[in-house]
Design a protein around this motif. Sequence first.
Motif, PDB file in Angstrom:
ATOM      1  N   THR A 117      10.670  -4.266  -6.595  1.00  0.00           N
ATOM      2  CA  THR A 117      11.129  -5.632  -6.896  1.00  0.00           C
ATOM      3  C   THR A 117      11.797  -6.240  -5.671  1.00  0.00           C
ATOM      4  O   THR A 117      12.496  -5.553  -4.924  1.00  0.00           O
ATOM      5  CB  THR A 117      12.089  -5.678  -8.106  1.00  0.00           C
ATOM      6  N   GLU A 165      -0.356  -1.148  -7.031  1.00  0.00           N
ATOM      7  CA  GLU A 165      -1.447  -0.207  -6.752  1.00  0.00           C
ATOM      8  C   GLU A 165      -2.391  -0.022  -7.943  1.00  0.00           C
ATOM      9  O   GLU A 165      -3.387   0.691  -7.838  1.00  0.00           O
ATOM     10  CB  GLU A 165      -0.862   1.126  -6.272  1.00  0.00           C
ATOM     11  N   HIS A 176      11.346 -10.073 -18.882  1.00  0.00           N
ATOM     12  CA  HIS A 176      10.641 -11.349 -18.715  1.00  0.00           C
ATOM     13  C   HIS A 176       9.515 -11.533 -19.727  1.00  0.00           C
ATOM     14  O   HIS A 176       8.590 -12.302 -19.491  1.00  0.00           O
ATOM     15  CB  HIS A 176      10.119 -11.471 -17.266  1.00  0.00           C
ATOM     16  N   ALA A 183       7.143  -6.179  -9.916  1.00  0.00           N
ATOM     17  CA  ALA A 183       5.690  -6.257  -9.764  1.00  0.00           C
ATOM     18  C   ALA A 183       5.119  -5.187  -8.829  1.00  0.00           C
ATOM     19  O   ALA A 183       3.972  -4.764  -8.988  1.00  0.00           O
ATOM     20  CB  ALA A 183       5.320  -7.651  -9.251  1.00  0.00           C
ATOM     21  N   TRP A 189       2.627 -16.400  -6.338  1.00  0.00           N
ATOM     22  CA  TRP A 189       3.298 -17.683  -6.057  1.00  0.00           C
ATOM     23  C   TRP A 189       2.943 -18.236  -4.673  1.00  0.00           C
ATOM     24  O   TRP A 189       3.358 -19.327  -4.308  1.00  0.00           O
ATOM     25  CB  TRP A 189       4.804 -17.597  -6.247  1.00  0.00           C
ATOM     26  N   ASN A 210      10.649   0.708  -2.095  1.00  0.00           N
ATOM     27  CA  ASN A 210      10.037  -0.566  -1.706  1.00  0.00           C
ATOM     28  C   ASN A 210       9.595  -0.463  -0.251  1.00  0.00           C
ATOM     29  O   ASN A 210      10.410  -0.133   0.603  1.00  0.00           O
ATOM     30  CB  ASN A 210      11.050  -1.721  -1.877  1.00  0.00           C
ATOM     31  N   PRO A 211       8.333  -0.742   0.039  1.00  0.00           N
ATOM     32  CA  PRO A 211       7.906  -0.667   1.437  1.00  0.00           C
ATOM     33  C   PRO A 211       8.543  -1.751   2.300  1.00  0.00           C
ATOM     34  O   PRO A 211       8.593  -1.628   3.528  1.00  0.00           O
ATOM     35  CB  PRO A 211       6.385  -0.871   1.373  1.00  0.00           C
ATOM     36  N   GLY A 212       9.034  -2.822   1.674  1.00  0.00           N
ATOM     37  CA  GLY A 212       9.627  -3.925   2.443  1.00  0.00           C
ATOM     38  C   GLY A 212      11.144  -3.942   2.313  1.00  0.00           C
ATOM     39  O   GLY A 212      11.741  -3.123   1.616  1.00  0.00           O
TER      40      GLY A 212
HETATM   41  P1  OAD Z   1       8.017  -9.938  -6.229  1.00  0.00           P
HETATM   42  O1  OAD Z   1       6.606 -10.327  -5.956  1.00  0.00           O
HETATM   43  O2  OAD Z   1       9.088 -10.936  -5.960  1.00  0.00           O
HETATM   44  O3  OAD Z   1       8.369  -8.653  -5.357  1.00  0.00           O
HETATM   45  C1  OAD Z   1       7.506  -7.545  -5.334  1.00  0.00           C
HETATM   46  C2  OAD Z   1       8.163  -6.467  -4.501  1.00  0.00           C
HETATM   47  O4  OAD Z   1       7.334  -5.310  -4.566  1.00  0.00           O
HETATM   48  C3  OAD Z   1       8.306  -6.832  -3.014  1.00  0.00           C
HETATM   49  O5  OAD Z   1       9.633  -6.561  -2.614  1.00  0.00           O
HETATM   50  C4  OAD Z   1       7.306  -5.902  -2.316  1.00  0.00           C
HETATM   51  O6  OAD Z   1       7.767  -5.464  -1.048  1.00  0.00           O
HETATM   52  C5  OAD Z   1       7.248  -4.738  -3.286  1.00  0.00           C
HETATM   53  N1  OAD Z   1       5.980  -3.987  -3.269  1.00  0.00           N
HETATM   54  C6  OAD Z   1       4.738  -4.405  -2.954  1.00  0.00           C
HETATM   55  N2  OAD Z   1       3.847  -3.409  -3.071  1.00  0.00           N
HETATM   56  C7  OAD Z   1       4.553  -2.323  -3.486  1.00  0.00           C
HETATM   57  C8  OAD Z   1       4.208  -0.981  -3.793  1.00  0.00           C
HETATM   58  N3  OAD Z   1       2.949  -0.553  -3.728  1.00  0.00           N
HETATM   59  N4  OAD Z   1       5.192  -0.142  -4.179  1.00  0.00           N
HETATM   60  C9  OAD Z   1       6.476  -0.570  -4.267  1.00  0.00           C
HETATM   61  N5  OAD Z   1       6.856  -1.823  -3.995  1.00  0.00           N
HETATM   62  C10 OAD Z   1       5.922  -2.691  -3.605  1.00  0.00           C
HETATM   63  O7  OAD Z   1       8.052  -9.375  -7.710  1.00  0.00           O
HETATM   64  P2  OAD Z   1       9.320  -9.181  -8.683  1.00  0.00           P
HETATM   65  O8  OAD Z   1      10.497  -8.690  -7.928  1.00  0.00           O
HETATM   66  O9  OAD Z   1       8.850  -8.391  -9.838  1.00  0.00           O
HETATM   67  O10 OAD Z   1       9.283 -13.644 -13.117  1.00  0.00           O
HETATM   68  O11 OAD Z   1       9.574 -10.677  -9.131  1.00  0.00           O
HETATM   69  C11 OAD Z   1      10.562 -10.950 -10.053  1.00  0.00           C
HETATM   70  C12 OAD Z   1      10.116 -12.048 -10.975  1.00  0.00           C
HETATM   71  O12 OAD Z   1       9.670 -13.189 -10.217  1.00  0.00           O
HETATM   72  C13 OAD Z   1       8.916 -11.712 -11.831  1.00  0.00           C
HETATM   73  O13 OAD Z   1       9.263 -10.965 -12.988  1.00  0.00           O
HETATM   74  C14 OAD Z   1       8.384 -13.064 -12.184  1.00  0.00           C
HETATM   75  C15 OAD Z   1       8.479 -13.742 -10.847  1.00  0.00           C
HETATM   76  O14 OAD Z   1       8.597 -15.137 -10.883  1.00  0.00           O
HETATM   77  C16 OAD Z   1       8.818 -14.297 -14.196  1.00  0.00           C
HETATM   78  O15 OAD Z   1       7.628 -14.433 -14.407  1.00  0.00           O
HETATM   79  C17 OAD Z   1       9.886 -14.828 -15.067  1.00  0.00           C
END
Ligand code: OAD
Length: 256
Positions: free
Chosen positions: A196, A30, A121, A25, A44, A221-223
């Motif tokens: 991610t 951005e 997904h 995500a 969430w 990833n910034p985090g």
């Molecule tokens: P998460 O919301 O778990 O993680 C998002 C990640 O993006 C975090 O580690 C942030 O630090 C990072 N982030 C935020 N802004 C950013 C930026 N501008 N550039 C780079 N990174 C940034 O999202 P996912 O890892 O995608 O599943 O979550 C995995 C799955 O959990 C999703 O596909 C979804 C969710 O439940 C389903 O819907 C099945």
Amino acid sequence: MGQRAVREAGALLARARRVVVFTGAGVSAESGVPTFRDALTGLWGRFDAQRLATPAAFADDPELVWGWYESRRAAVRRALPNAAHVAVAAIEARLPGTVVVTQNVDDLHERAGSVAPIHLHGSLFAPRCSACAAPAPVPPAAEEPGEGRSAPPRCGRCSALVRPGVVWFGEALPAAAFEAAVEAASACDLLLTVGTSGLVHPAAEIPLVAARLGASVVQVNPGETPLDGVADVNLRAPAAEVLPELVRAAWGVDVA
Ligand code: OAD
């Protein structure tokens, strides 16, 4: 974030022949599409996944669930790909064997020019019958409601309710997509993981498979994430900022 890390990652990209880009995500953050787990803005944190993203939730209250996904699709339609999506498409154009594997249900990689990203997904743009799985038409943008409840359409073949074509908690990933992603990760020499949290399995196995079989791993990833220790280089910056820098470091070209 240090220029040295960008140079190191750029050198890995310049040497790579088979690249997998694994996105979550954060790559769309951005563009204004919310992530799931970021504090304050994550979906969430604001919505209850158990009421919106499980098969039982859809059985209990299909209008609530369908309406929520309709409003997410409407938001994605209003969003535009950002420089990170464009940089990913530029990597693919430069190295045609590149495979983009995304956990995202938006279509921003496609709209930036990625050819056939693997959607682990599912997609907001692939509704299907909840009973017979027949693909159903995507409702036109004009019919998408704002926030709120909305009755799902009926399947043209069997009249059961149409459901969002996304993977819900407790459901298996689409087998062909997952197999193709594992195969690409097994064969790549560089895996770039972008935006991610690496917390949701089995999708989160993809970078681990690549690392185990000897590929280099670059994380954007910034985090902090569980992949920090697996990555050869961690680029701790927003994707739309650092991915164009990475492409410039690798090949001296400007993408955005
Ligand atoms: P998460 O919301 O778990 O993680 C998002 C990640 O993006 C975090 O580690 C942030 O630090 C990072 N982030 C935020 N802004 C950013 C930026 N501008 N550039 C780079 N990174 C940034 O999202 P996912 O890892 O995608 O599943 O979550 C995995 C799955 O959990 C999703 O596909 C979804 C969710 O439940 C389903 O819907 C099945």
